[in-house]
Design an enzyme around this catalytic site. Structure first.
Site, PDB file in Angstrom:
ATOM      1  CB  CYS A  80      -1.081  -0.108   0.763  1.00 19.18           C
ATOM      2  SG  CYS A  80      -1.654   1.587   1.458  1.00 19.18           S
ATOM      3  CB  CYS A 230      -5.090   3.500  -5.131  1.00 18.05           C
ATOM      4  SG  CYS A 230      -3.813   2.088  -5.809  1.00 18.05           S
TER       5      CYS A 230
HETATM    6  N1  LIG Z   1      -6.345  -2.276  -1.775  1.00 19.97           N
HETATM    7  C1  LIG Z   1      -5.083  -2.941  -2.001  1.00 19.97           C
HETATM    8  C2  LIG Z   1      -4.148  -2.275  -2.060  1.00 19.97           C
HETATM    9  C3  LIG Z   1      -3.666  -0.481  -1.230  1.00 19.97           C
HETATM   10  C4  LIG Z   1      -3.373  -0.029  -1.548  1.00 19.97           C
HETATM   11  C5  LIG Z   1      -3.343   1.424  -1.719  1.00 19.97           C
HETATM   12  N2  LIG Z   1      -4.583   2.098  -2.012  1.00 19.97           N
HETATM   13  C6  LIG Z   1      -2.010   2.100  -2.135  1.00 19.97           C
HETATM   14  O1  LIG Z   1      -1.871   3.070  -1.362  1.00 19.97           O
HETATM   15  O2  LIG Z   1      -1.272   2.105  -2.246  1.00 19.97           O
HETATM   16  C7  LIG Z   1      -4.753  -4.211  -2.294  1.00 19.97           C
HETATM   17  O3  LIG Z   1      -5.489  -4.918  -2.524  1.00 19.97           O
HETATM   18  O4  LIG Z   1      -4.222  -4.413  -3.068  1.00 19.97           O
END
Ligand SMILES: N[C@@H](CCC[C@H](N)C(=O)O)C(=O)O
Length: 329
Positions: A80, A230
């Site tokens: 993340c 993200c």
């Molecule tokens: N939901 C994603 C993991 C989280 C990613 C995040 N928000 C970021 O900032 O990189 C997954 O399941 O891969």
């Protein structure tokens, strides 16, 4: 009593739980239950969040801490990017460090303090790697391609071109015009539910090119749904931008990436036949929450049995993004 922190990177919101401060660590089942309880948008704490970032003792030599990422639905992610910036700041302040490594599921990643983005808006740079393109790394199946790089994939969405990049969590990327964003929700929901292609789900990112070294990225996140931003998605989309449009995007120079929750910068690197990405952006702490260890174990944290203290940092962050010429789609 112990403390949870509510934090965000580009308003991708999380709770940080430092297990090294607990008398007894939570089991994996307890972590899943806690994440599902406190991140719920309807019944969670402080309006919920996109996940819980668990800080543990390091597991590899040379690292200072370990970060585990529990998505809002209780699934665990390998990485993340926005979350790692906030964990980097948390550990930096806890241990009085500026440049160190944090263990994630697949790699120990370098994190470094950066100059503040604006008054009262602390920033960190984090390493995003390893980067993979093969279909097993995402994984996907039945699409007839071993890699996707600006590839027409009518099975997913007729007329749209897709790239698949794992960093190492999986990202599907498409560059769209202003009208293309309406397809993001239905596609993200389908590929993260029952579908014949992505058995583990996938983070779906739609990018829009704004100019040289400048893009906007909106993401439908696996285990979450629509998110304000993200970090790994913006990193993977920056790399796709440079590989598809080398005339518009540079390696080794900052790329400005706007998102619904703010803005980050990415710097792409290609060294010794391997790609890696630097992700630079805010690491904001919005609330400190005093909770009992028992309420963490039993996933029963409420406004009544916790004490919430706002930090005042969100006002600084909002002032910062209100001064950006940020596009919306
Ligand atoms: N939901 C994603 C993991 C989280 C990613 C995040 N928000 C970021 O900032 O990189 C997954 O399941 O891969």
């Amino acid at each position: 009593m112990t403390e949870l922190l509510k934090v965000h990177g580009s308003q991708n919101c999380f709770f940080i739980l430092d297990q090294t401060k607990l008398q007894r660590e939570l089991t994996d089942d307890e972590l899943v239950a806690l994440a599902q309880q406190i991140t719920s948008k309807e019944h969670g704490l402080l309006g919920g969040a996109d996940g819980v970032l668990v800080v543990n003792r390091p597991v590899r030599e040379g690292a200072t801490a370990q970060m585990r990422v529990i998505n809002a639905d209780g699934s665990e992610a390998s990485m993340c990017g926005n979350g790692l910036r906030t964990v980097a700041r948390y550990v930096a302040e806890r241990d009085n460090l500026e440049d160190f490594k944090v263990d994630t599921m697949d790699a120990s990643l370098r994190v470094r303090k950066q100059p503040d983005l604006a008054s009262g808006v602390p920033a960190f740079a984090v390493e995003i790697s390893p980067v993979r393109f093969n279909k097993e790394a995402l994984p996907y199946d039945h699409l007839g391609h071993d890699r996707l790089l600006n590839t027409l994939v009518p099975e997913l969405l007729p007329g749209y071109r897709f790239s698949g990049i794992a960093v190492p969590n999986p990202h599907l990327i498409s560059f769209v015009d202003e009208n293309g964003f309406k397809e993001l929700g239905p596609l993200g929901e389908w590929l993260n539910g029952e579908n014949p292609y992505f058995s583990d789900g996938v983070n779906v990112n739609f990018g829009h090119i704004l100019g040289p070294n400048k893009i906007f990225v909106k993401t439908y996140e696996r285990g979450v749904g629509f998110t304000n931003a993200c970090g790994t998605g913006m990193s993977a989309t920056s790399l796709a931008f440079a590989l598809i449009h080398p005339e518009l995007a540079s390696f080794g120079k900052p790329i400005t990436v706007f998102n619904p929750g703010g803005m980050v910068r990415t710097i792409l690197h290609h060294e010794n036949h391997r790609y890696w990405i630097e992700l630079i952006g805010n690491a904001t702490f919005t609330h400190r929450i005093a909770v009992s260890e028992e309420s963490l174990h039993s996933a029963t944290i409420t406004d009544q049995n916790s004490k919430v203290v706002p930090t005042g940092e969100q006002e600084n962050y909002l002032k910062f993004i209100n001064n950006l010429d940020k596009p919306e789609f």
